[in-house]
Scaffold this motif. Sequence first.
Motif, short mmCIF file in Angstrom:
data_model
loop_
_atom_site.label_atom_id
_atom_site.label_comp_id
_atom_site.label_asym_id
_atom_site.label_seq_id
_atom_site.Cartn_x
_atom_site.Cartn_y
_atom_site.Cartn_z
N TRP A 31 49.36 34.42 49.40
CA TRP A 31 49.71 34.01 48.06
C TRP A 31 49.60 35.19 47.09
O TRP A 31 50.47 35.42 46.25
N ASN A 32 48.53 35.97 47.22
CA ASN A 32 48.33 37.13 46.35
C ASN A 32 49.44 38.16 46.56
O ASN A 32 49.96 38.72 45.59
N LEU A 33 49.81 38.39 47.80
CA LEU A 33 50.90 39.32 48.09
C LEU A 33 52.23 38.81 47.52
O LEU A 33 52.99 39.56 46.90
N HIS A 34 52.49 37.53 47.70
CA HIS A 34 53.71 36.93 47.16
C HIS A 34 53.74 37.05 45.63
O HIS A 34 54.78 37.38 45.05
N ALA A 35 52.60 36.78 45.02
CA ALA A 35 52.54 36.87 43.55
C ALA A 35 52.78 38.30 43.09
O ALA A 35 53.46 38.53 42.08
N ALA A 36 52.25 39.27 43.81
CA ALA A 36 52.46 40.67 43.43
C ALA A 36 53.92 41.08 43.60
O ALA A 36 54.46 41.80 42.75
N LEU A 37 54.55 40.61 44.67
CA LEU A 37 55.95 40.97 44.92
C LEU A 37 56.90 40.29 43.94
O LEU A 37 57.96 40.84 43.63
N THR A 38 56.56 39.11 43.47
CA THR A 38 57.43 38.38 42.55
C THR A 38 56.96 38.50 41.10
O THR A 38 57.47 37.80 40.23
N GLU A 39 55.98 39.38 40.88
CA GLU A 39 55.45 39.66 39.54
C GLU A 39 54.92 38.42 38.84
O GLU A 39 55.10 38.24 37.63
N GLN A 40 54.28 37.56 39.59
CA GLN A 40 53.62 36.39 39.00
C GLN A 40 52.17 36.74 38.70
O GLN A 40 51.59 37.64 39.31
N LYS A 41 51.58 35.99 37.79
CA LYS A 41 50.19 36.24 37.39
C LYS A 41 49.27 35.27 38.10
O LYS A 41 49.52 34.07 38.13
N ILE A 42 48.19 35.79 38.68
CA ILE A 42 47.15 34.97 39.29
C ILE A 42 45.98 34.94 38.33
O ILE A 42 45.61 35.98 37.76
N PRO A 43 45.36 33.78 38.15
CA PRO A 43 44.21 33.71 37.21
C PRO A 43 43.09 34.68 37.60
O PRO A 43 42.75 34.82 38.78
N ASN A 44 42.53 35.35 36.60
CA ASN A 44 41.45 36.30 36.83
C ASN A 44 40.23 35.64 37.45
O ASN A 44 39.45 36.30 38.12
N SER A 45 40.05 34.36 37.23
CA SER A 45 38.88 33.66 37.77
C SER A 45 38.90 33.58 39.29
O SER A 45 37.87 33.32 39.91
#
Length: 109
Positions: A31-45
């Motif tokens: 999920w983190n890799l997908h978010a990075a590749l699609t420029e989505q933001k993951i909550p800092n928490s």
Amino acid sequence: MLLTQINKNIVTVIKLISTVLIFSAIGLEIWNLHAALTEQKIPNSLYPIFWVGRFAIVMHLIEGSIAAFYAPSKRKIPIKYGVYTFFIGTVGLLELFEENEVISPHDIN
């Protein structure tokens, strides 16, 4: 403490929980890799959870590598036992080293 001294039900629960948590940590990394590749933001928490998951994955990878290295001396298939130990962790190593029969590498063939 040897596995023979621990209740078998507890060992089974540990194996199940460990497998679920490792799969979850791998899922979070995907999920983190997908978010990075699609420029989505993951909550800092969630970042502490990511680091705990990464630590667990690395430790299980080390345990799996050790198990794969020593598996032939216990007449086990290295890749199979390494993957098994990767998912269940220390219990896999304990099971591997609990067996009494040790053979020389020259006896394998």
